[in-house]
Design an enzyme around this catalytic site. Sequence first.
Site, PDB file in Angstrom:
ATOM      1  N   CYS A   6       0.872  -1.186   0.000  1.00  0.00           N
ATOM      2  CA  CYS A   6       0.000   0.000   0.000  1.00  0.00           C
ATOM      3  C   CYS A   6       0.902   1.226   0.000  1.00  0.00           C
ATOM      4  CB  CYS A   6      -0.986  -0.034   1.159  1.00  0.00           C
ATOM      5  SG  CYS A   6      -0.222  -0.062   2.792  1.00  0.00           S
ATOM      6  N   ASN A  51       2.370   1.380   4.214  1.00  0.00           N
ATOM      7  CA  ASN A  51       2.682   0.106   4.901  1.00  0.00           C
ATOM      8  C   ASN A  51       2.410   0.198   6.406  1.00  0.00           C
ATOM      9  OD1 ASN A  51       5.563  -2.048   5.566  1.00  0.00           O
ATOM     10  ND2 ASN A  51       3.513  -2.685   5.032  1.00  0.00           N
ATOM     11  N   ARG A  63      -3.256  -0.737   5.459  1.00  0.00           N
ATOM     12  CA  ARG A  63      -3.858  -1.845   4.716  1.00  0.00           C
ATOM     13  C   ARG A  63      -2.931  -3.039   4.521  1.00  0.00           C
ATOM     14  NH1 ARG A  63      -5.341   1.931  -0.173  1.00  0.00           N
ATOM     15  NH2 ARG A  63      -3.427   2.845   0.667  1.00  0.00           N
ATOM     16  N   SER A  64      -1.699  -2.794   4.032  1.00  0.00           N
ATOM     17  CA  SER A  64      -0.853  -3.954   3.692  1.00  0.00           C
ATOM     18  C   SER A  64      -0.391  -4.756   4.918  1.00  0.00           C
ATOM     19  CB  SER A  64       0.320  -3.562   2.790  1.00  0.00           C
ATOM     20  OG  SER A  64       1.164  -2.630   3.387  1.00  0.00           O
ATOM     21  N   ASP A  75      -8.221   3.615   1.217  1.00  0.00           N
ATOM     22  CA  ASP A  75      -7.276   3.981   2.271  1.00  0.00           C
ATOM     23  C   ASP A  75      -8.060   4.453   3.500  1.00  0.00           C
ATOM     24  OD1 ASP A  75      -5.302   4.979   3.854  1.00  0.00           O
ATOM     25  OD2 ASP A  75      -4.384   6.234   2.302  1.00  0.00           O
TER      26      ASP A  75
HETATM   27  P1  4NP Z   1      -1.750   2.753   4.047  1.00  0.00           P
HETATM   28  O1  4NP Z   1      -2.377   4.116   4.644  1.00  0.00           O
HETATM   29  O2  4NP Z   1      -1.238   3.093   2.675  1.00  0.00           O
HETATM   30  O3  4NP Z   1      -2.906   1.815   4.018  1.00  0.00           O
HETATM   31  O4  4NP Z   1      -0.656   2.358   5.020  1.00  0.00           O
HETATM   32  C1  4NP Z   1      -1.647   5.312   4.744  1.00  0.00           C
HETATM   33  C2  4NP Z   1      -0.775   5.493   5.776  1.00  0.00           C
HETATM   34  C3  4NP Z   1      -0.094   6.685   5.898  1.00  0.00           C
HETATM   35  C4  4NP Z   1      -0.277   7.691   4.977  1.00  0.00           C
HETATM   36  C5  4NP Z   1      -1.141   7.493   3.925  1.00  0.00           C
HETATM   37  C6  4NP Z   1      -1.822   6.289   3.802  1.00  0.00           C
HETATM   38  N1  4NP Z   1       0.399   8.917   5.107  1.00  0.00           N
HETATM   39  O5  4NP Z   1       0.143   9.829   4.309  1.00  0.00           O
HETATM   40  O6  4NP Z   1       1.241   9.053   6.011  1.00  0.00           O
END
Ligand code: 4NP
Length: 156
Positions: free
Chosen positions: A14, A17, A20-21, A129
Amino acid sequence: MKQTDGPVSVLFVCLGNICRSPLAEGVFRQAVRNHGCTNRFHIDSAGTGGWHSGSPPDPRSVAVARRHGIDISGQLCRKITADDFSQFDYILGMDHDNIANLRAAAPGDHGRIHLFLDLAFGRPVEIADPYYGGSGGFEEAYRIIREGSEALLEKL
Ligand code: 4NP
Protein backbone atom coordinates in the site's frame (compact mmCIF):
# COMPACT_ATOMS: atom_id res chain seq x y z
CA MET A 1 0.05 -20.85 -11.19
CA LYS A 2 3.70 -20.91 -10.16
CA GLN A 3 6.06 -22.73 -12.51
CA THR A 4 9.07 -23.44 -10.26
CA ASP A 5 9.50 -25.33 -6.98
CA GLY A 6 9.67 -23.60 -3.60
CA PRO A 7 7.21 -21.45 -1.72
CA VAL A 8 4.95 -19.00 -3.51
CA SER A 9 5.99 -15.51 -2.41
CA VAL A 10 3.39 -12.79 -1.98
CA LEU A 11 4.13 -9.13 -1.18
CA PHE A 12 1.18 -6.92 -0.15
CA VAL A 13 1.77 -3.25 -0.93
CA CYS A 14 0.00 0.00 0.00
CA LEU A 15 1.14 3.61 0.29
CA GLY A 16 2.36 3.80 3.87
CA ASN A 17 2.68 0.11 4.90
CA ILE A 18 1.02 1.00 8.19
CA CYS A 19 -2.74 0.48 7.54
CA ARG A 20 -3.86 -1.85 4.72
CA SER A 21 -0.85 -3.95 3.69
CA PRO A 22 0.17 -4.98 7.26
CA LEU A 23 -3.43 -6.06 7.79
CA ALA A 24 -3.40 -7.99 4.51
CA GLU A 25 -0.10 -9.65 5.48
CA GLY A 26 -1.57 -10.75 8.84
CA VAL A 27 -4.95 -11.87 7.48
CA PHE A 28 -3.49 -13.80 4.54
CA ARG A 29 -0.93 -15.45 6.84
CA GLN A 30 -3.72 -16.56 9.17
CA ALA A 31 -5.80 -17.88 6.23
CA VAL A 32 -2.79 -19.86 4.99
CA ARG A 33 -2.20 -21.26 8.49
CA ASN A 34 -5.89 -22.18 8.88
CA HIS A 35 -5.67 -24.15 5.64
CA GLY A 36 -2.52 -25.96 6.83
CA CYS A 37 -0.29 -24.64 4.02
CA THR A 38 2.13 -22.35 5.88
CA ASN A 39 5.14 -24.02 4.26
CA ARG A 40 3.86 -23.27 0.78
CA PHE A 41 4.00 -19.47 1.16
CA HIS A 42 6.41 -16.65 1.90
CA ILE A 43 4.38 -13.55 2.86
CA ASP A 44 5.49 -9.96 3.47
CA SER A 45 4.28 -6.37 3.06
CA ALA A 46 5.80 -3.03 2.07
CA GLY A 47 4.87 0.56 1.21
CA THR A 48 5.57 2.57 -1.92
CA GLY A 49 6.39 5.46 0.43
CA GLY A 50 8.96 5.29 3.22
CA TRP A 51 7.69 7.91 5.69
CA HIS A 52 6.88 5.32 8.36
CA SER A 53 9.87 2.97 7.86
CA GLY A 54 10.73 1.10 11.05
CA SER A 55 7.38 1.87 12.72
CA PRO A 56 4.79 -0.69 13.81
CA PRO A 57 1.43 -0.69 12.03
CA ASP A 58 -1.17 1.99 12.77
CA PRO A 59 -2.83 1.25 16.16
CA ARG A 60 -6.23 1.08 14.41
CA SER A 61 -4.97 -1.73 12.16
CA VAL A 62 -3.44 -3.52 15.16
CA ALA A 63 -6.79 -3.18 16.98
CA VAL A 64 -8.98 -4.48 14.15
CA ALA A 65 -6.63 -7.42 13.60
CA ARG A 66 -6.68 -8.20 17.34
CA ARG A 67 -10.50 -8.14 17.38
CA HIS A 68 -10.32 -10.91 14.79
CA GLY A 69 -7.67 -12.94 16.61
CA ILE A 70 -4.61 -11.82 14.64
CA ASP A 71 -1.51 -10.19 16.14
CA ILE A 72 0.23 -7.82 13.71
CA SER A 73 1.84 -5.65 16.43
CA GLY A 74 5.32 -7.10 15.77
CA GLN A 75 5.42 -6.08 12.10
CA LEU A 76 7.72 -3.21 11.09
CA CYS A 77 6.98 -0.90 8.21
CA ARG A 78 9.38 -0.89 5.26
CA LYS A 79 9.58 0.68 1.83
CA ILE A 80 9.57 -1.56 -1.24
CA THR A 81 13.06 -2.20 -2.71
CA ALA A 82 14.28 -2.91 -6.25
CA ASP A 83 15.06 -6.51 -5.19
CA ASP A 84 11.43 -7.08 -4.15
CA PHE A 85 10.38 -6.84 -7.80
CA SER A 86 12.50 -9.87 -8.73
CA GLN A 87 12.14 -11.81 -5.47
CA PHE A 88 8.35 -11.90 -5.08
CA ASP A 89 6.08 -13.90 -7.39
CA TYR A 90 3.06 -11.71 -6.65
CA ILE A 91 3.26 -8.00 -5.83
CA LEU A 92 -0.25 -6.97 -4.82
CA GLY A 93 -1.32 -3.33 -4.58
CA MET A 94 -4.44 -2.27 -2.68
CA ASP A 95 -5.63 0.50 -5.03
CA HIS A 96 -4.95 1.90 -8.49
CA ASP A 97 -2.57 4.55 -7.12
CA ASN A 98 -0.46 1.78 -5.56
CA ILE A 99 -0.38 0.01 -8.94
CA ALA A 100 0.73 3.19 -10.73
CA ASN A 101 3.45 3.78 -8.10
CA LEU A 102 4.61 0.16 -8.35
CA ARG A 103 4.78 0.29 -12.15
CA ALA A 104 6.82 3.49 -11.96
CA ALA A 105 9.23 1.95 -9.42
CA ALA A 106 9.62 -1.49 -11.06
CA PRO A 107 13.07 -1.89 -12.66
CA GLY A 108 11.87 -4.57 -15.08
CA ASP A 109 8.58 -5.83 -16.48
CA HIS A 110 5.31 -5.38 -14.63
CA GLY A 111 3.98 -8.93 -14.92
CA ARG A 112 4.14 -9.66 -11.20
CA ILE A 113 2.23 -6.52 -10.20
CA HIS A 114 -1.52 -6.97 -9.67
CA LEU A 115 -4.39 -5.24 -7.93
CA PHE A 116 -4.91 -7.58 -4.94
CA LEU A 117 -8.68 -7.99 -5.32
CA ASP A 118 -8.52 -8.15 -9.12
CA LEU A 119 -6.27 -11.20 -8.81
CA ALA A 120 -8.43 -12.63 -6.00
CA PHE A 121 -11.93 -11.96 -7.40
CA GLY A 122 -11.32 -11.28 -11.09
CA ARG A 123 -12.85 -7.81 -10.61
CA PRO A 124 -10.83 -4.59 -10.26
CA VAL A 125 -12.03 -3.69 -6.74
CA GLU A 126 -9.92 -1.25 -4.71
CA ILE A 127 -9.36 -1.31 -0.95
CA ALA A 128 -9.93 2.28 0.14
CA ASP A 129 -7.28 3.98 2.27
CA PRO A 130 -8.73 4.14 5.82
CA TYR A 131 -5.93 6.38 7.19
CA TYR A 132 -7.89 9.64 7.35
CA GLY A 133 -11.22 8.13 8.42
CA GLY A 134 -12.66 6.54 11.56
CA SER A 135 -12.39 2.99 12.86
CA GLY A 136 -15.30 1.87 10.60
CA GLY A 137 -12.98 2.15 7.61
CA PHE A 138 -10.55 -0.26 9.22
CA GLU A 139 -13.30 -2.78 9.93
CA GLU A 140 -14.44 -2.50 6.28
CA ALA A 141 -10.84 -2.91 5.10
CA TYR A 142 -10.52 -6.02 7.30
CA ARG A 143 -13.74 -7.52 5.93
CA ILE A 144 -12.77 -7.19 2.28
CA ILE A 145 -9.16 -8.25 2.94
CA ARG A 146 -10.51 -11.38 4.68
CA GLU A 147 -12.74 -12.25 1.68
CA GLY A 148 -9.93 -11.46 -0.74
CA SER A 149 -7.43 -13.58 1.21
CA GLU A 150 -9.68 -16.65 1.10
CA ALA A 151 -10.27 -16.15 -2.65
CA LEU A 152 -6.55 -15.60 -3.32
CA LEU A 153 -5.63 -18.75 -1.44
CA GLU A 154 -8.07 -20.76 -3.56
CA LYS A 155 -6.49 -19.26 -6.66
CA LEU A 156 -2.83 -19.80 -5.77
P1 4NP B 1 -1.75 2.75 4.05
O1 4NP B 1 -2.38 4.12 4.64
O2 4NP B 1 -1.24 3.09 2.67
O3 4NP B 1 -2.91 1.82 4.02
O4 4NP B 1 -0.66 2.36 5.02
C1 4NP B 1 -1.65 5.31 4.74
C2 4NP B 1 -0.78 5.49 5.78
C3 4NP B 1 -0.09 6.69 5.90
C4 4NP B 1 -0.28 7.69 4.98
C5 4NP B 1 -1.14 7.49 3.92
C6 4NP B 1 -1.82 6.29 3.80
N1 4NP B 1 0.40 8.92 5.11
O5 4NP B 1 0.14 9.83 4.31
O6 4NP B 1 1.24 9.05 6.01
